[in-house]
Design a protein around this motif. Sequence first.
Motif, mmCIF file in Angstrom:
data_model
loop_
_atom_site.group_PDB
_atom_site.id
_atom_site.type_symbol
_atom_site.label_atom_id
_atom_site.label_comp_id
_atom_site.label_asym_id
_atom_site.label_seq_id
_atom_site.Cartn_x
_atom_site.Cartn_y
_atom_site.Cartn_z
ATOM 1 N N ILE A 1 -11.790 -34.875 11.588
ATOM 2 C CA ILE A 1 -11.359 -35.179 12.952
ATOM 3 C C ILE A 1 -9.833 -35.234 12.961
ATOM 4 N N ILE A 2 -9.202 -34.284 13.643
ATOM 5 C CA ILE A 2 -7.743 -34.259 13.784
ATOM 6 C C ILE A 2 -7.420 -34.872 15.141
ATOM 7 N N VAL A 3 -7.029 -36.124 15.152
ATOM 8 C CA VAL A 3 -6.912 -36.875 16.403
ATOM 9 C C VAL A 3 -5.941 -36.219 17.373
ATOM 10 N N HIS A 4 -4.774 -35.814 16.899
ATOM 11 C CA HIS A 4 -3.765 -35.290 17.826
ATOM 12 C C HIS A 4 -4.121 -33.901 18.357
ATOM 13 N N GLU A 5 -5.180 -33.300 17.851
ATOM 14 C CA GLU A 5 -5.626 -32.004 18.359
ATOM 15 C C GLU A 5 -6.816 -32.115 19.308
ATOM 16 N N LEU A 6 -7.345 -33.322 19.515
ATOM 17 C CA LEU A 6 -8.506 -33.504 20.385
ATOM 18 C C LEU A 6 -8.112 -33.391 21.857
ATOM 19 N N GLU A 7 -8.987 -32.789 22.649
ATOM 20 C CA GLU A 7 -8.763 -32.732 24.095
ATOM 21 C C GLU A 7 -8.829 -34.129 24.704
ATOM 22 N N SER A 8 -9.732 -34.936 24.188
ATOM 23 C CA SER A 8 -9.846 -36.322 24.644
ATOM 24 C C SER A 8 -10.026 -37.215 23.424
ATOM 25 N N THR A 9 -9.325 -38.342 23.398
ATOM 26 C CA THR A 9 -9.470 -39.276 22.285
ATOM 27 C C THR A 9 -10.383 -40.448 22.661
ATOM 28 N N SER A 10 -11.224 -40.236 23.655
ATOM 29 C CA SER A 10 -12.312 -41.155 23.964
ATOM 30 C C SER A 10 -13.621 -40.464 23.572
ATOM 31 N N ILE A 11 -14.160 -40.852 22.430
ATOM 32 C CA ILE A 11 -15.375 -40.229 21.895
ATOM 33 C C ILE A 11 -16.530 -41.184 22.145
ATOM 34 N N MET A 12 -17.342 -40.856 23.138
ATOM 35 C CA MET A 12 -18.432 -41.752 23.519
ATOM 36 C C MET A 12 -19.744 -40.995 23.692
ATOM 37 N N GLY A 13 -19.925 -39.982 22.880
ATOM 38 C CA GLY A 13 -21.158 -39.208 22.936
ATOM 39 C C GLY A 13 -20.892 -37.743 22.661
#
Length: 248
Positions: free
Chosen positions: A217-229
Amino acid sequence: MMKNLAIILLVVLGFTSCKDDMEEMPAEIQVNLEFSHVLDGEALELNGKAYTLPSGESFTPSKFKYYISNLTFENSQNGDTYTVADGYYLIDEAGKKEITIEVPTATYDKLSYYVGIDQARNLSTDQVGDLDPSNDMVWSWKTGYKFLVLEGEWEYENSERRGLVMHIGNNDPESEINFKKFSFDLSSVGMSLGNKAMVALDLEAEISSLFTGDSDIIVHELESTSIMGGPLAITVANNYQKSLFSIK
């Protein structure tokens, strides 16, 4: 005659000693499981200390908690097992980090448990104890529990400081895809249950395992840093099943 008396005396003393040992052996073993949390090997502290995530972000955690359930002790030689009935425990860095249970006296060399809530209990939030909805571990929009929660703030190089939210559970409470099992060989760390009235097991959770494993998981490359499903939550759960816990 004296020789016969000596033999009789030894037999009586041996029988008495065995009887005393049997009487001293408790019907149950008290097992204390103590959980500690680290991030990249450093002891976890909430709301202040900054850590470095595997992908390079600076991360300040504010919340870390998860459910432990279905604890099972096993004798690998004869297959005997004992599963703690109705055992659902919330471990919280900001709260309780210890579980105390009573296990019938026997020899056990294996321990397993799950992170999360099984299907039978996940379908209802009308419960008490650690499953009480007031513990802030249920989804707000549907029935079902959050299995593991990590929250905090991150920044990367010169980026703006942003929030990171990982709420791992199931989008569909009838699915157990993120209900992950962890197994331990107690004998490999010189531990066994059966010859003591009380046993302490120290388990350490390494939070960086949420971000590395089958898929990093590359946090700064995520479209959203809210992972809830969704797929990302499955990735996180698959990651931490590999190496979240170790016995110390």
